[in-house]
Design a protein around this motif. Structure first.
Motif, PDB file in Angstrom:
ATOM      1  N   VAL A  41      12.107  -9.476  -3.484  1.00  0.00           N
ATOM      2  CA  VAL A  41      12.864  -8.943  -4.613  1.00  0.00           C
ATOM      3  C   VAL A  41      12.782  -9.967  -5.740  1.00  0.00           C
ATOM      4  CG1 VAL A  41      15.091  -8.098  -5.415  1.00  0.00           C
ATOM      5  CG2 VAL A  41      14.405  -7.731  -3.028  1.00  0.00           C
ATOM      6  N   LEU A  42      12.179  -9.561  -6.846  1.00  0.00           N
ATOM      7  CA  LEU A  42      11.913 -10.459  -7.966  1.00  0.00           C
ATOM      8  C   LEU A  42      12.642 -10.000  -9.211  1.00  0.00           C
ATOM      9  CD1 LEU A  42       8.071 -10.469  -7.356  1.00  0.00           C
ATOM     10  CD2 LEU A  42       9.611 -12.335  -6.757  1.00  0.00           C
ATOM     11  N   GLU A  43      12.981 -10.948 -10.067  1.00  0.00           N
ATOM     12  CA  GLU A  43      13.573 -10.551 -11.347  1.00  0.00           C
ATOM     13  C   GLU A  43      12.554  -9.708 -12.116  1.00  0.00           C
ATOM     14  OE1 GLU A  43      14.262 -13.486 -14.345  1.00  0.00           O
ATOM     15  OE2 GLU A  43      12.696 -14.801 -13.583  1.00  0.00           O
ATOM     16  N   ARG A  44      13.066  -8.797 -12.935  1.00  0.00           N
ATOM     17  CA  ARG A  44      12.185  -7.931 -13.720  1.00  0.00           C
ATOM     18  C   ARG A  44      12.681  -7.951 -15.164  1.00  0.00           C
ATOM     19  NH1 ARG A  44      11.608  -1.412 -13.282  1.00  0.00           N
ATOM     20  NH2 ARG A  44       9.877  -1.160 -14.738  1.00  0.00           N
ATOM     21  N   PRO A  45      12.131  -8.876 -15.970  1.00  0.00           N
ATOM     22  CA  PRO A  45      12.599  -8.983 -17.358  1.00  0.00           C
ATOM     23  C   PRO A  45      12.335  -7.679 -18.116  1.00  0.00           C
ATOM     24  CG  PRO A  45      11.228 -10.856 -16.740  1.00  0.00           C
ATOM     25  CD  PRO A  45      11.072  -9.836 -15.664  1.00  0.00           C
ATOM     26  N   ILE A  64       8.691 -16.701 -12.785  1.00  0.00           N
ATOM     27  CA  ILE A  64       9.427 -15.555 -12.232  1.00  0.00           C
ATOM     28  C   ILE A  64      10.305 -16.031 -11.077  1.00  0.00           C
ATOM     29  CG2 ILE A  64       7.811 -14.774 -10.434  1.00  0.00           C
ATOM     30  CD1 ILE A  64       9.375 -12.486 -13.120  1.00  0.00           C
ATOM     31  N   ARG A  65      11.491 -15.473 -10.973  1.00  0.00           N
ATOM     32  CA  ARG A  65      12.448 -15.923  -9.949  1.00  0.00           C
ATOM     33  C   ARG A  65      12.523 -14.905  -8.815  1.00  0.00           C
ATOM     34  NH1 ARG A  65      17.117 -19.325 -10.015  1.00  0.00           N
ATOM     35  NH2 ARG A  65      16.819 -19.699 -12.236  1.00  0.00           N
ATOM     36  N   MET A  66      12.475 -15.392  -7.590  1.00  0.00           N
ATOM     37  CA  MET A  66      12.686 -14.538  -6.424  1.00  0.00           C
ATOM     38  C   MET A  66      14.177 -14.488  -6.134  1.00  0.00           C
ATOM     39  SD  MET A  66      11.062 -14.773  -2.560  1.00  0.00           S
ATOM     40  CE  MET A  66      11.993 -16.257  -2.117  1.00  0.00           C
ATOM     41  N   LEU A  67      14.728 -13.294  -6.070  1.00  0.00           N
ATOM     42  CA  LEU A  67      16.159 -13.113  -5.837  1.00  0.00           C
ATOM     43  C   LEU A  67      16.488 -12.996  -4.347  1.00  0.00           C
ATOM     44  CD1 LEU A  67      16.815 -10.475  -8.659  1.00  0.00           C
ATOM     45  CD2 LEU A  67      17.027 -12.967  -8.802  1.00  0.00           C
ATOM     46  N   ASP A  68      15.556 -12.464  -3.572  1.00  0.00           N
ATOM     47  CA  ASP A  68      15.811 -12.237  -2.154  1.00  0.00           C
ATOM     48  C   ASP A  68      14.492 -11.869  -1.484  1.00  0.00           C
ATOM     49  OD1 ASP A  68      17.231 -11.971   0.192  1.00  0.00           O
ATOM     50  OD2 ASP A  68      18.745 -10.636  -0.646  1.00  0.00           O
ATOM     51  N   TRP A  69      14.477 -11.865  -0.180  1.00  0.00           N
ATOM     52  CA  TRP A  69      13.289 -11.388   0.551  1.00  0.00           C
ATOM     53  C   TRP A  69      13.716 -10.841   1.902  1.00  0.00           C
ATOM     54  CZ3 TRP A  69      11.872 -13.367   5.310  1.00  0.00           C
ATOM     55  CH2 TRP A  69      12.461 -14.585   5.671  1.00  0.00           C
ATOM     56  N   PHE A  70      12.885  -9.967   2.450  1.00  0.00           N
ATOM     57  CA  PHE A  70      13.183  -9.291   3.706  1.00  0.00           C
ATOM     58  C   PHE A  70      11.904  -9.128   4.517  1.00  0.00           C
ATOM     59  CE2 PHE A  70      16.221  -7.981   0.555  1.00  0.00           C
ATOM     60  CZ  PHE A  70      17.438  -7.919   1.208  1.00  0.00           C
ATOM     61  N   ASP A  71      12.057  -9.179   5.831  1.00  0.00           N
ATOM     62  CA  ASP A  71      10.974  -8.841   6.753  1.00  0.00           C
ATOM     63  C   ASP A  71      11.380  -7.522   7.401  1.00  0.00           C
ATOM     64  OD1 ASP A  71       8.991  -8.657   8.607  1.00  0.00           O
ATOM     65  OD2 ASP A  71       9.498 -10.498   9.692  1.00  0.00           O
ATOM     66  N   VAL A  72      10.729  -6.450   6.987  1.00  0.00           N
ATOM     67  CA  VAL A  72      11.159  -5.106   7.398  1.00  0.00           C
ATOM     68  C   VAL A  72      10.121  -4.503   8.335  1.00  0.00           C
ATOM     69  CG1 VAL A  72      11.795  -2.800   6.596  1.00  0.00           C
ATOM     70  CG2 VAL A  72      12.350  -4.794   5.196  1.00  0.00           C
ATOM     71  N   GLU A  73      10.571  -4.109   9.502  1.00  0.00           N
ATOM     72  CA  GLU A  73       9.680  -3.512  10.507  1.00  0.00           C
ATOM     73  C   GLU A  73       8.920  -2.328   9.917  1.00  0.00           C
ATOM     74  OE1 GLU A  73       8.586  -3.176  14.673  1.00  0.00           O
ATOM     75  OE2 GLU A  73      10.524  -4.069  14.298  1.00  0.00           O
ATOM     76  N   GLY A  74       7.616  -2.368  10.042  1.00  0.00           N
ATOM     77  CA  GLY A  74       6.779  -1.268   9.562  1.00  0.00           C
ATOM     78  C   GLY A  74       6.456  -1.318   8.080  1.00  0.00           C
ATOM     79  N   ARG A  75       7.120  -2.187   7.340  1.00  0.00           N
ATOM     80  CA  ARG A  75       6.875  -2.256   5.892  1.00  0.00           C
ATOM     81  C   ARG A  75       6.386  -3.635   5.451  1.00  0.00           C
ATOM     82  NH1 ARG A  75      12.376   0.318   3.495  1.00  0.00           N
ATOM     83  NH2 ARG A  75      11.343   0.093   1.475  1.00  0.00           N
ATOM     84  N   GLY A  76       6.380  -4.576   6.376  1.00  0.00           N
ATOM     85  CA  GLY A  76       5.942  -5.925   6.028  1.00  0.00           C
ATOM     86  C   GLY A  76       7.053  -6.704   5.335  1.00  0.00           C
ATOM     87  N   PHE A  77       6.646  -7.606   4.466  1.00  0.00           N
ATOM     88  CA  PHE A  77       7.599  -8.441   3.745  1.00  0.00           C
ATOM     89  C   PHE A  77       7.885  -7.839   2.371  1.00  0.00           C
ATOM     90  CE2 PHE A  77       5.872 -11.212   6.923  1.00  0.00           C
ATOM     91  CZ  PHE A  77       6.959 -11.984   7.315  1.00  0.00           C
ATOM     92  N   LEU A  78       9.166  -7.808   2.008  1.00  0.00           N
ATOM     93  CA  LEU A  78       9.594  -7.298   0.706  1.00  0.00           C
ATOM     94  C   LEU A  78      10.213  -8.438  -0.082  1.00  0.00           C
ATOM     95  CD1 LEU A  78      11.242  -3.906   1.786  1.00  0.00           C
ATOM     96  CD2 LEU A  78       8.894  -4.292   0.999  1.00  0.00           C
ATOM     97  N   GLN A 116      20.988  -2.648   0.244  1.00  0.00           N
ATOM     98  CA  GLN A 116      21.214  -3.457  -0.950  1.00  0.00           C
ATOM     99  C   GLN A 116      20.372  -3.064  -2.159  1.00  0.00           C
ATOM    100  OE1 GLN A 116      21.711  -7.833  -0.240  1.00  0.00           O
ATOM    101  NE2 GLN A 116      20.928  -7.282   1.777  1.00  0.00           N
ATOM    102  N   TYR A 117      19.217  -2.421  -1.899  1.00  0.00           N
ATOM    103  CA  TYR A 117      18.289  -2.126  -2.997  1.00  0.00           C
ATOM    104  C   TYR A 117      17.736  -0.714  -2.891  1.00  0.00           C
ATOM    105  CZ  TYR A 117      18.349  -7.174  -3.687  1.00  0.00           C
ATOM    106  OH  TYR A 117      18.755  -8.456  -3.912  1.00  0.00           O
ATOM    107  N   HIS A 118      17.466  -0.144  -4.047  1.00  0.00           N
ATOM    108  CA  HIS A 118      16.736   1.127  -4.110  1.00  0.00           C
ATOM    109  C   HIS A 118      15.332   0.832  -4.593  1.00  0.00           C
ATOM    110  CE1 HIS A 118      15.524   5.192  -5.055  1.00  0.00           C
ATOM    111  NE2 HIS A 118      15.255   4.807  -6.295  1.00  0.00           N
ATOM    112  N   CYS A 119      14.335   1.318  -3.869  1.00  0.00           N
ATOM    113  CA  CYS A 119      12.939   1.099  -4.228  1.00  0.00           C
ATOM    114  C   CYS A 119      12.424   2.313  -4.993  1.00  0.00           C
ATOM    115  CB  CYS A 119      12.108   0.862  -2.973  1.00  0.00           C
ATOM    116  SG  CYS A 119      10.448   0.260  -3.318  1.00  0.00           S
TER     117      CYS A 119
END
Length: 310
Positions: free
Chosen positions: A115-119, A99-113, A29-32
């Motif tokens: 996704v926040l709005e970026r004005p 600031i608004r949180m759009l989504d969040w993920f718990d990703v193995e090996g990367r911790g919690f991610l 869903q996202y590119h980092c």
């Protein structure tokens, strides 16, 4: 023995319980992108939502750095308190100053991610002041009113930030709108005393320095006094613990009497002598916008307003 339909229903229910983060992975869903900055609570990267190209910020939090855990409805495992607080504010509609949180993920090996709005066209208030020096009072008033209104909204919905400072405010340099960011030190709001603090010491009040306890509103209002001084004088009023306990700001620039009175009220030594957020908003300096511009010590407004090229 379960029939096929029962198995399908069971799987659907399990997915529902575990939430949407099971259904689609973060990478689908996202590119980092590149690192934007890092601090005590994690690292922040630029990012993009693949479905529509929306520019976002992605905050990565290592599980071993999480200070407080909490549970979300429908989630089996606990998550960082920051996620719970941002989710709570999002569910009640959000606020333009938060600031608004759009989504969040718990990703193995990367911790919690997160996704926040970026004005667009944003710069944190620390850099804004560093580049431009002390702000004209009218501009400081514009920022300060937005911050206090956003804090009132947060408190009304049971969230206390606990780390209000210039680095945690971002300014849209074209519209001069501001947003409060970084809820890594936040907590659910309560009337009773707090005995833990993960915020910034030079923004903390005397009662924390002396007795390691404080109440939410009096902590918040003290930090607002430090922030307003920072805006109109170009730097914070206190660096050492003894200066915080002294609670006597020394104004290094010409600042109107009304603005000085509000700062001193917020920086009252005794917590019970400080205003509430509602009283801050109704202070004459906040209400009238009538600002004394005596002498030549204040910077000209034009030199302090943002460049359109930022």
């Amino acid at each position: 023995m379960l029939d096929k339909r029962s198995v399908e229903l069971h799987l659907e229910e399990e997915e529902e319980i575990r939430g949407k983060h099971v259904k689609e992975s973060f990478d689908s869903q996202y590119h980092c992108g590149p690192l934007l900055g890092s601090g005590g609570f994690g690292s922040v990267f630029s990012g993009q939502r693949l479905s529509d190209g929306l520019q976002v910020a992605i905050k990565q939090i290592s599980s071993d750095r999480v200070q407080q855990w909490a549970r979300l409805p429908g989630e089996v495992s606990p998550v960082p308190m920051e996620i719970v607080l941002l989710q709570r504010l999002s569910e009640v509609g959000g606020h333009g100053g938060v600031i608004r949180m759009l989504d969040w993920f718990d990703v193995e090996g990367r911790g919690f991610l997160l996704v926040l709005e970026r004005p667009p066209h944003c710069q944190d208030l620390f850099d804004f002041i560093t580049e431009r020096g002390a702000l004209p009072e009218q501009l400081a008033l514009r920022f300060f009113r937005q911050i206090v209104e956003a804090l009132l909204y947060m408190h009304d919905h049971g969230v206390v930030h606990r780390d209000i400072k210039d680095e945690n405010i971002v300014v849209d340099t074209r519209t001069l709108d501001v947003k409060i960011i970084d809820f890594g030190s936040g907590a659910p709001l309560k009337e009773t005393m707090y005995s833990e603090f993960e915020g910034t010491r030079v923004y903390s009040p005397p009662e924390w320095i002396q007795s390691q306890s404080y109440k939410a509103v009096s902590l918040t209002v003290w930090s607002l006094g430090v922030l307003l001084f920072d805006m109109v004088c170009g730097d914070i009023p206190f660096e050492r613990d003894q200066e915080i306990i002294g609670a006597t700001p020394i104004f290094t620039r010409r600042v109107s009497k009304e603005c000085q009175s509000l700062i001193r009220w917020c920086l009252s030594y005794r917590p019970e002598d400080r205003p509430t957020l509602e009283e801050v908003l109704s202070h004459p300096w906040m209400e009238g916008g009538e600002v004394e511009e005596e002498g030549g010590d204040l910077q000209e407004d034009h030199s302090s307003l943002p460049s359109q090229s930022l």
